[in-house]
Design an enzyme around this catalytic site. Sequence first.
Site, PDB file in Angstrom:
ATOM      1  N   VAL A  35       0.874  -1.178   0.000  1.00 25.53           N
ATOM      2  CA  VAL A  35       0.000   0.000   0.000  1.00 25.53           C
ATOM      3  C   VAL A  35       0.908   1.224   0.000  1.00 25.53           C
ATOM      4  O   VAL A  35       1.591   1.510   0.985  1.00 25.53           O
ATOM      5  CB  VAL A  35      -0.927   0.016   1.236  1.00 25.53           C
ATOM      6  CG1 VAL A  35      -1.828   1.251   1.210  1.00 25.53           C
ATOM      7  CG2 VAL A  35      -1.772  -1.254   1.271  1.00 25.53           C
ATOM      8  N   CYS A  36       0.928   1.931  -1.109  1.00 19.29           N
ATOM      9  CA  CYS A  36       1.819   3.078  -1.269  1.00 19.29           C
ATOM     10  C   CYS A  36       1.087   4.337  -0.811  1.00 19.29           C
ATOM     11  O   CYS A  36       0.243   4.880  -1.525  1.00 19.29           O
ATOM     12  CB  CYS A  36       2.233   3.189  -2.734  1.00 19.29           C
ATOM     13  SG  CYS A  36       3.535   4.375  -3.027  1.00 19.29           S
ATOM     14  N   LEU A  37       1.414   4.787   0.382  1.00 19.70           N
ATOM     15  CA  LEU A  37       0.698   5.916   0.988  1.00 19.70           C
ATOM     16  C   LEU A  37       1.661   6.667   1.905  1.00 19.70           C
ATOM     17  O   LEU A  37       2.328   6.052   2.743  1.00 19.70           O
ATOM     18  CB  LEU A  37      -0.510   5.406   1.782  1.00 19.70           C
ATOM     19  CG  LEU A  37      -1.545   6.417   2.246  1.00 19.70           C
ATOM     20  CD1 LEU A  37      -2.287   7.039   1.069  1.00 19.70           C
ATOM     21  CD2 LEU A  37      -2.545   5.743   3.179  1.00 19.70           C
TER      22      LEU A  37
END
Length: 352
Positions: free
Chosen positions: A115-117
């Site tokens: 999850v790229c956040l």
Amino acid sequence: MEQFPQFDVVSDFSDHKFISTATSYLPRAATRAVMKEWKILEKNLPAGSVFVRAYDSRVDLLRAAIVGPQKTPYHDGLFFFDFQFPPNYPDAPPKAHYWSFGRYLNPNLYENGLVCLSLLNTWRGPKETRWQPGVSTMLQVLVSIQALVLNHAPLHNEPMLLVKLWTTSSTYNDAAFVLSCRTMLSLLRRPPRGFGRLLEHHFRARAHAILTACQVYLNGFARVGDYEYDERRRRRAPRLFASEEEEQQRRVSVNSDFKRLLKIEYKALVIAFSKYDPSLKGFSDELERMVDDAVKSSIPPGIFCSLSLLFRKCWEWMVGWRACNVGASVMEIWRFKAVPYVKLKSTVKPFH
């Protein structure tokens, strides 16, 4: 949906992504912080759209289901995330894993589950958008995923300029919707532990909405993500082709690859949803000839999909997100799994 509590503490975490992690013990300070998170989540989850399960014997673990927001290519889908609180929580953000089933349907949600956040410190965003100890919360993470990741124009989150130049937002949304439908089917085949009832209630309530959206998009009545279901349509039998009268209402052109793929997913969805909605039983037989024709007349996938994933793989390799040598990286790029318009027949699996 009221029958399924939005927040609950359960005992079965046997299929959790982080079940085998060695650092399962939380110090007292971290445990207190997690208990505080539980209270926040119990009282403040967005109504009817985010569902969370904590675990009594593993307080470091958490699982969340997020309903795709309306007016986005992810509408009516269910998206699952596993989290683990680290021993130094809340000084460090929780680890996150997305149930991707090997699909890449959003620039922030990778097929390997990343999850790229920036809020999770997995993306180099401005300091004010990154995790702030004592200020950031698990609730903020969930709301950010729902509002900022599962949004109306996910292509805008794509960091690769070449990908943005090569495709359009509408084409990206088409692919995202098809992959969202495939994710629904994967979830129905392998429901995450503790969420079986949610899947049943959700898809019983939204089956007609999802199938009607497929019909609307296939016939060009609206672009993917622009349609909102009208409950009055529930009385009509779901179908795939527009009537002569409706043909005159066509508003947008429909990509041929998108049309072929969605016809296949449509049939599989009808079969799957018929378990929860008796009014759909037998309807799938009418689609058999149409789907077979669509598969036979299918053409090779568009080059955009290959280049999009190729650029992203190269980017990951260059910035060192994946620890591998040059040779392994080249081989990984060479063996990539293309995203939207590929493997037409592979997703049609019988439901028994």
